[in-house]
Design an enzyme around this catalytic site. Structure first.
Site, PDB file in Angstrom:
ATOM      1  N   ALA A 141     -20.566  20.950   5.985  1.00 22.49           N
ATOM      2  CA  ALA A 141     -21.703  21.438   5.204  1.00 22.49           C
ATOM      3  C   ALA A 141     -21.444  22.813   4.596  1.00 22.49           C
ATOM      4  O   ALA A 141     -22.220  23.296   3.791  1.00 22.49           O
ATOM      5  CB  ALA A 141     -22.954  21.495   6.088  1.00 22.49           C
ATOM      6  N   LYS A 194     -42.081   1.923   3.244  1.00 27.16           N
ATOM      7  CA  LYS A 194     -40.701   2.135   2.800  1.00 27.16           C
ATOM      8  C   LYS A 194     -40.478   1.556   1.407  1.00 27.16           C
ATOM      9  O   LYS A 194     -39.792   2.158   0.571  1.00 27.16           O
ATOM     10  CB  LYS A 194     -39.740   1.494   3.803  1.00 27.16           C
ATOM     11  CG  LYS A 194     -39.805   2.169   5.178  1.00 27.16           C
ATOM     12  CD  LYS A 194     -39.072   1.324   6.228  1.00 27.16           C
ATOM     13  CE  LYS A 194     -39.082   2.001   7.592  1.00 27.16           C
ATOM     14  NZ  LYS A 194     -38.582   1.094   8.650  1.00 27.16           N
TER      15      LYS A 194
END
Lengths: 435, 435
Positions: free
Chosen positions: A34, A207
């Site tokens: 990251a 969803k």
């Protein structure tokens, strides 16, 4: 290494504890990938003393979860409380208006309030991420937002609840009833004690609404999604479907033909056995996406479970770590409205082929009467199965129906249901060739 | 809208023309999703006059493709020339050192020079993107780099060449020979006139090397990847495999057990029919990834073709549009070395179960002699199939072999191949349970 990304976590259930455990175990790997370390600084939960298997004494404790949104030491707030409104929503609003990025696994909240939160995040110049809200282990949000950026999305087919897929898979394999497998799934912890959110399709509708919104650039309210669950599916249906070359799956469906309206719905459907979606078994989730350029793409993985969800939260945190200092015009937005006149297909407006199972008195003339009612609605029968080996007051009769509008089909079903020779409520399922 | 991202494209084959067509057709959509418009400013190709179905007169023309890397008006260079070295590599080096971000679909170049280019990009503070280089329509590079950021990757199984998968799928469906289906695939444009890059596994090795490098954080040279193709697979193998519950697929494999070395290889393998990877048919590609946290994830889509590849290039350009002005410590890096002592499994070091097909003289005592040779290498037979209905000078004999080291197996195969009763070169394939 640059300054760490400082994270506050609200909600320390299995997912929250999983996120902390994952940062403890894989912190160095995450930091390398990251570009900066990720560090938990503050937490909030209902019970401070509860043993969660991770040491939370090293983090600041905040009693009021909503107060976490204003925690001075945090760059990002992770919400794992749940519920579409209440403290989760209050925390989202507070965090964003306090200038903090926001990561959540809360599908109900995003489905209902995603548009408001995405706008607020854009105004406040912070990131809003919710990969964990839709099929945790399946990076479909990222795929729709970024990978498919150049595509018009013609189709999304999702197997979005592991619970339903587990139940249907076991019913098919064992010939067991819905009730028996559900009870077993509850014992094993794959289904909630109140299973209706899952088995009646509401969770899938949340969803599906989020996927439809990202695919089509206008926000789809889950209340407007026609939703059916899997309670009416029997082992007999799975058996006949298999004989006809189909499997049954609960699908979240987003379809658009040309410039027409978008069909968004949730229902159990017969899908071709040879299709890759039919090989999605057990608790796995999958989302099939068709772009006008990239063609068919499938995202597949574990939909739920503490670990898959925690992994998705960490993926979002890694993105946020990269994202945070950017000019807002140069960042992946949570939601980009792009379809100005997007409209939903009104319920009953779509056309399908159908599987129909009737429980009829075994007597000459019954099929003729049913066929007459269908013909009145201009509905054609493509095949009839009257299985042998059934004796008693009534026998099953299976009809496969040619392409017909939903509204005409619903009228015919009502008329058929009123026939004296039809002994219980007809079962109708749509056939989705996934083409 | 902010300033457009200005793009120079080298190579105007079907993919290059596809990228231009896609920007023309979906430009507005891309601009909304990427936060800024994407605009082609310059192109280079072998033949300026050739009709490509798109108007290239509106772009600056540069004769020398390598010169495109210094084109003043461009922020990003897209390389679609191909070849691991030569002008493609020269262009990559020139572009990056001129401070331009670089997007490529060139698997051979990335496989061989990815480490050098990633370091150069990092030093020059520009982006290097190659989603289109591995399974174009399948966003697996993004998934490995970003979505799975918190995971140790224990397994990668890839179906990475559409050509091979198409051939195997049709051989299985029709019982046709490799040669016949290959000839047909060549007629249909699914296979090159010189197919060896595909059918001998070299193309898959390039892609597998890239996946292994991203998964394990040390660069894997494709020359060090043991590679086998599918030329020796016969309809008989597919038939026996099916009887035993397996399908055959050409797999790129990356396996790591605990802190041991990483096995990276390419070979045709028997995989369980019920597994989702066995349902990947025709020209589709798929990559199965197992993370220690997220569990099993599958990425699936079209691996090649102008449109899928162009779509992946556009996805990378959209990312680059967002990426470009960022501080390099806050950006997704092309390659993050994270495994300091990564080592490859030496060839022959892995253990497998095997499928073995021998062509033997039909005479008593042959099986006993073969079993003796296997026993000398401490190799156990788990089952034997001697199919009926074969007559003539020789008959097929199928052996399924228990877990055994590759080196022992290779020695036994040599000894068996020397037996007078064995009439042609033994065919050996590994069994991959995909667990």
């Amino acid at each position: 290494m640059t300054t760490p990304l400082r994270v506050a976590i609200a909600g320390l259930g299995t997912v929250g504890a999983g996120v902390i455990r994952l940062i403890d175990a894989n912190g160095e790997l995450i930091a390398r990938r990251a570009g900066r370390p990720i560090e938990v600084v503050a937490v909030s939960a209902r019970d401070r003393a509860k043993d969660r298997g991770v040491d939370i004494g090293r983090f600041a404790w905040v009693d009021d979860p909503v107060g976490l949104g204003r925690h001075e030491g945090a760059d990002v707030v992770v919400e794992l409380i749940g519920g579409s409104d209440g403290p989760a929503l209050a925390l989202a609003r507070t965090s964003v208006s306090a200038g903090k990025s926001f990561v959540t696994a809360n599908k109900a909240m995003i489905a209902h309030h995603g548009l408001e939160l995405a706008r607020a995040a854009e105004d406040a110049d912070v990131a809003l991420k919710f990969e964990a809200a839709v099929a945790g282990g399946v990076p479909v949000i990222k795929g729709l937002r970024e990978g498919a950026a150049a595509n018009e999305i013609a189709r999304v087919y999702g197997i979005l609840t592991g619970t339903c897929n587990y139940i249907l898979t076991r019913m098919q394999a064992e010939g067991a009833t819905f009730q028996d497998v559900l009870a077993d799934a509850q014992r094993l912890g794959y289904a909630e004690s109140d299973p209706s959110l899952d088995v009646d399709g509401h969770d899938a509708a949340h969803k599906t609404g989020i996927l439809a919104s990202l695919a089509h650039g206008f926000w789809v309210n889950p209340r407007h999604i026609p939703t059916e669950g899997i309670r009416q599916v029997t082992p007999l249906d799975l058996k006949f479907a298999a004989q006809l070359g189909y499997s049954i799956r609960l699908l979240g469906i987003v379809k658009k033909e040309g410039r027409g309206p978008v069909q968004v719905s949730v229902y159990p459907a017969l899908i071709p056995q040879g299709h890759v979606m039919a090989s999605v078994s057990g608790v796995f989730n999958a989302v099939y996406v068709r772009g006008d350029v990239v063609g068919d793409t499938l995202y597949y993985g574990r939909g739920a479970g503490a670990e898959a969800t925690a992994s998705a939260v960490l993926g979002d945190l890694a993105d946020a770590a990269l994202d945070l200092k950017h000019d807002s015009t140069e960042r992946v937005q949570a939601f980009v409205p792009h379809e100005r006149n997007g409209a939903l297909q009104p319920p009953g407006g779509a056309s399908h082929s159908y599987y129909l199972r009737l429980d009829v008195v075994d007597r000459p003339g019954v099929l003729a009467r049913i066929a007459t009612l269908l013909a009145r609605g201009r509905i054609g029968i493509s095949s009839v199965i009257q299985p042998e080996g059934h004796e008693g007051a009534s026998v099953p009769l299976i009809l496969m129906i040619h392409h017909a509008p939903e509204a005409a089909m619903a009228r015919a079903m009502q008329a058929i249901g009123r026939l004296a020779a039809v002994r219980s409520r007809p079962v109708m399922m749509r056939v989705e060739p996934l083409t």
